[in-house]
Design a protein around this motif. Structure first.
Motif, PDB file in Angstrom:
ATOM      1  N   ARG A 251       4.514   6.105  -8.095  1.00 54.34           N
ATOM      2  CA  ARG A 251       4.120   7.362  -8.710  1.00 54.34           C
ATOM      3  C   ARG A 251       5.304   8.331  -8.804  1.00 54.34           C
ATOM      4  O   ARG A 251       5.485   9.031  -9.787  1.00 54.34           O
TER       5      ARG A 251
ATOM      6  N   LEU B 261      -0.820   7.922   3.271  1.00 54.74           N
ATOM      7  CA  LEU B 261      -2.043   8.566   2.772  1.00 54.74           C
ATOM      8  C   LEU B 261      -2.006  10.072   3.030  1.00 54.74           C
ATOM      9  O   LEU B 261      -2.398  10.866   2.167  1.00 54.74           O
TER      10      LEU B 261
ATOM     11  N   ARG C  31       0.187  11.731   0.569  1.00 53.88           N
ATOM     12  CA  ARG C  31      -0.498  11.757  -0.731  1.00 53.88           C
ATOM     13  C   ARG C  31      -1.568  12.864  -0.753  1.00 53.88           C
ATOM     14  O   ARG C  31      -1.717  13.568  -1.759  1.00 53.88           O
TER      15      ARG C  31
ATOM     16  N   LEU D 248       1.121   4.055  -2.915  1.00 53.01           N
ATOM     17  CA  LEU D 248       0.759   5.456  -2.703  1.00 53.01           C
ATOM     18  C   LEU D 248       1.904   6.405  -3.033  1.00 53.01           C
ATOM     19  O   LEU D 248       1.692   7.486  -3.555  1.00 53.01           O
TER      20      LEU D 248
ATOM     21  N   GLY E 110       0.820  -1.213   0.000  1.00 50.48           N
ATOM     22  CA  GLY E 110       0.000   0.000   0.000  1.00 50.48           C
ATOM     23  C   GLY E 110       0.853   1.261   0.000  1.00 50.48           C
ATOM     24  O   GLY E 110       0.611   2.187  -0.774  1.00 50.48           O
TER      25      GLY E 110
END
Lengths: 183, 117
Positions: free
Chosen positions: A172, B94, B97, A168, A164
């Motif tokens: 990228r 997260l 991001r 994330l 994960g």
């Protein structure tokens, strides 16, 4: 003596937790979390859980704090002051806390050797593991053998979390690098 | 010791509630994750408190010792600590991001940007 040390350490934990609420400098909040974890590790030593204590000291204090500080380096250090009033969250927290305290009232007391949790599989582990597994540290024996599937499940969770995080951030990033190079 | 029979549990509940309060009252996503971690660490203390037996010792078998603390909560919490760190790492990824996508980690600013789209 053990009880006195325990009580003092838990008091220190309360102070650090309250400090973490009141601070708005996230660097200080993360440091408070580090101190909190280290105090928790000390409590674990007092409560006879040495394996848990050094895992918490290494993983909880070390890796968690580093991850949080790295994130702060990317997102900025200061929290904006809250605009709304804290009454509703405070109410929710007090009601939840009261319900939980009501739930503890009929629990077996701390350190009680007759508590139900000590009657089931734990005595069997302590009596049989020297013959069945043959290592003196019962915690390791239970972790790796009796509850080996738990540990396998844990590895699955770590793997999933790792995938994960890479999905994330890692892949990228590389694409962005390639895009800038093409330009 | 009867006065302090439930002391550990109550302190743990207080610590849990401080973590919970940070999660629901703070608008900053990093601080929310710190709050979750505080909550998590207090649950660890609850489990280890349940495993302690007065007069017991570390569950490493030695000659001449008869009373050991319960090893089972220790095993469960060893697993939980490692799982906790991996979920924290995912949460922080997260947050990073979200910072890249919205250029902020404050919850209400993110909501404002979503509404103005």
């Amino acid at each position: 003596m053990v009880e006195a040390v325990n009580i003092v350490l838990l008091g220190l934990l309360v102070i650090t937790a309250v400090a973490a609420i009141r601070l708005h400098d996230l660097f200080a909040v993360v440091m408070m979390f580090g101190i909190y974890s280290l105090l928790a590790a000390t409590v674990f030593v007092v409560l006879d859980a040495v394996d848990v204590a050094f895992t918490e000291a290494a993983v909880g204090v070390g890796i968690s704090t580093i991850l949080m500080l790295t994130t702060l380096g990317l997102v900025g250090r200061w929290e904006r002051r809250p605009v709304h009033r804290p009454f509703l969250p405070l109410l929710v927290v007090v009601v939840t806390g009261a319900a939980l305290i009501y739930g503890t009232l009929d629990m077996p007391h701390f350190g009680d050797p007759d508590a139900p949790v000590h009657q089931h599989v734990a005595p069997r582990y302590l009596e049989q593991s020297p013959d069945e597994i043959g290592i003196p540290n019962v915690v390791t024996g239970v972790l790796a053998s009796y509850r080996g599937y738990d540990t396998l499940g844990e590895l699955t969770v770590i793997f999933t979390a790792g995938v994960g995080v890479l999905a994330l951030l890692g892949i990228r990033r590389r694409r962005q690098d390639e895009a800038t190079r093409e330009r | 010791m009867n006065v302090f029979g439930l002391y550990n549990y109550w302190i743990v509940i207080f610590l849990m509630m401080t973590g919970f309060y940070v999660v629901i009252s703070s608008g900053n996503l990093v601080k929310k994750i710190v709050g979750l971690s505080l909550f998590q660490a207090s649950v660890f203390i609850l489990y280890i408190s349940l495993g302690k037996i007065t007069g017991g010792t570390v569950p490493i078998l030695r000659e001449g010792i008869t009373l050991y603390s319960n090893p089972l909560p220790h095993v469960l919490i060893l697993t939980a600590i490692v799982v906790g760190v991996s979920t924290t790492a995912l949460g922080l990824a997260l947050v990073v991001r979200i910072k890249e996508a919205y250029d902020t980690v404050e919850e209400d600013e993110i909501h404002q940007q979503d509404e103005s789209l």
